[in-house]
Write a protein that holds these residues in place. Sequence first.
Motif, PDB file in Angstrom:
ATOM      1  N   ARG A  23      32.225 -75.945  59.571  1.00 19.70           N
ATOM      2  CA  ARG A  23      31.350 -75.207  60.494  1.00 19.70           C
ATOM      3  C   ARG A  23      31.003 -76.001  61.746  1.00 19.70           C
ATOM      4  O   ARG A  23      29.838 -76.119  62.131  1.00 19.70           O
ATOM      5  N   GLY A  24      31.992 -76.598  62.336  1.00 24.17           N
ATOM      6  CA  GLY A  24      31.775 -77.345  63.572  1.00 24.17           C
ATOM      7  C   GLY A  24      31.380 -78.797  63.383  1.00 24.17           C
ATOM      8  O   GLY A  24      31.395 -79.559  64.337  1.00 24.17           O
ATOM      9  N   ASP A  25      30.998 -79.194  62.188  1.00 25.57           N
ATOM     10  CA  ASP A  25      30.669 -80.596  61.913  1.00 25.57           C
ATOM     11  C   ASP A  25      31.937 -81.326  61.501  1.00 25.57           C
ATOM     12  O   ASP A  25      32.748 -80.806  60.741  1.00 25.57           O
ATOM     13  N   ARG A  26      32.104 -82.553  62.001  1.00 26.77           N
ATOM     14  CA  ARG A  26      33.248 -83.387  61.621  1.00 26.77           C
ATOM     15  C   ARG A  26      32.753 -84.602  60.862  1.00 26.77           C
ATOM     16  O   ARG A  26      31.757 -85.211  61.235  1.00 26.77           O
ATOM     17  N   GLU A  27      33.502 -84.961  59.820  1.00 27.54           N
ATOM     18  CA  GLU A  27      33.182 -86.166  59.039  1.00 27.54           C
ATOM     19  C   GLU A  27      34.472 -86.946  58.842  1.00 27.54           C
ATOM     20  O   GLU A  27      35.474 -86.413  58.376  1.00 27.54           O
ATOM     21  N   LEU A  28      34.452 -88.232  59.197  1.00 29.01           N
ATOM     22  CA  LEU A  28      35.604 -89.099  59.003  1.00 29.01           C
ATOM     23  C   LEU A  28      35.725 -89.400  57.513  1.00 29.01           C
ATOM     24  O   LEU A  28      34.786 -89.912  56.905  1.00 29.01           O
ATOM     25  N   VAL A  29      36.869 -89.074  56.910  1.00 27.14           N
ATOM     26  CA  VAL A  29      37.025 -89.263  55.462  1.00 27.14           C
ATOM     27  C   VAL A  29      38.036 -90.336  55.098  1.00 27.14           C
ATOM     28  O   VAL A  29      37.992 -90.873  53.993  1.00 27.14           O
ATOM     29  N   ALA A  30      38.957 -90.683  56.015  1.00 28.05           N
ATOM     30  CA  ALA A  30      39.941 -91.726  55.713  1.00 28.05           C
ATOM     31  C   ALA A  30      40.549 -92.270  56.993  1.00 28.05           C
ATOM     32  O   ALA A  30      40.567 -91.595  58.025  1.00 28.05           O
ATOM     33  N   GLU A  31      41.043 -93.507  56.904  1.00 24.73           N
ATOM     34  CA  GLU A  31      41.780 -94.128  58.004  1.00 24.73           C
ATOM     35  C   GLU A  31      43.032 -94.779  57.430  1.00 24.73           C
ATOM     36  O   GLU A  31      42.986 -95.348  56.348  1.00 24.73           O
ATOM     37  N   ARG A  32      44.139 -94.663  58.161  1.00 24.51           N
ATOM     38  CA  ARG A  32      45.364 -95.332  57.743  1.00 24.51           C
ATOM     39  C   ARG A  32      45.609 -96.501  58.684  1.00 24.51           C
ATOM     40  O   ARG A  32      45.615 -96.339  59.907  1.00 24.51           O
ATOM     41  N   HIS A  33      45.771 -97.676  58.111  1.00 23.93           N
ATOM     42  CA  HIS A  33      45.968 -98.908  58.875  1.00 23.93           C
ATOM     43  C   HIS A  33      47.393 -99.406  58.702  1.00 23.93           C
ATOM     44  O   HIS A  33      47.974 -99.256  57.630  1.00 23.93           O
ATOM     45  N   ARG A  34      47.929-100.037  59.752  1.00 24.65           N
ATOM     46  CA  ARG A  34      49.232-100.697  59.656  1.00 24.65           C
ATOM     47  C   ARG A  34      48.982-102.138  59.204  1.00 24.65           C
ATOM     48  O   ARG A  34      48.171-102.846  59.779  1.00 24.65           O
ATOM     49  N   ARG A  52      37.319 -81.003  50.102  1.00 21.95           N
ATOM     50  CA  ARG A  52      37.476 -79.548  50.067  1.00 21.95           C
ATOM     51  C   ARG A  52      37.352 -79.049  51.496  1.00 21.95           C
ATOM     52  O   ARG A  52      36.642 -79.620  52.305  1.00 21.95           O
ATOM     53  N   GLY A  53      38.038 -77.966  51.808  1.00 17.70           N
ATOM     54  CA  GLY A  53      37.916 -77.375  53.131  1.00 17.70           C
ATOM     55  C   GLY A  53      39.031 -77.797  54.059  1.00 17.70           C
ATOM     56  O   GLY A  53      40.079 -78.282  53.652  1.00 17.70           O
ATOM     57  N   VAL A  54      38.796 -77.632  55.355  1.00 19.78           N
ATOM     58  CA  VAL A  54      39.796 -77.913  56.377  1.00 19.78           C
ATOM     59  C   VAL A  54      39.808 -79.407  56.677  1.00 19.78           C
ATOM     60  O   VAL A  54      38.771 -80.015  56.924  1.00 19.78           O
ATOM     61  N   LEU A  55      41.004 -80.002  56.660  1.00 16.79           N
ATOM     62  CA  LEU A  55      41.173 -81.412  57.018  1.00 16.79           C
ATOM     63  C   LEU A  55      42.036 -81.484  58.269  1.00 16.79           C
ATOM     64  O   LEU A  55      42.980 -80.719  58.438  1.00 16.79           O
ATOM     65  N   TRP A  56      41.707 -82.412  59.141  1.00 19.45           N
ATOM     66  CA  TRP A  56      42.408 -82.578  60.399  1.00 19.45           C
ATOM     67  C   TRP A  56      42.877 -84.019  60.515  1.00 19.45           C
ATOM     68  O   TRP A  56      42.096 -84.951  60.292  1.00 19.45           O
TER      69      TRP A  56
END
Length: 69
Positions: A23-34, A52-56
């Motif tokens: 609903r318009g809120d974004r939450e950082l859930v993971a980062e991929r590092h080299r 759960r829900g939409v991931l970007w």
Amino acid sequence: MEEVARSSSKSPTIDRRLWRIDRGDRELVAERHRTVNGRFRTVWLVPEESLRGVLWVEVVEGTPGDPSP
């Protein structure tokens, strides 16, 4: 566990970020590092079971001052 790529003047190289959108809120859930040897390591910031829900996926082009493409 492999060391994340570092130099004396740079922070870890982040390749991708995974965001949860609700609903318009974004939450950082993971980062991929080299890693130093060119492999990738994913750091989960929330329990994977809770996703759960939409991931970007955000493609991180490079850090400022980084000449690599």
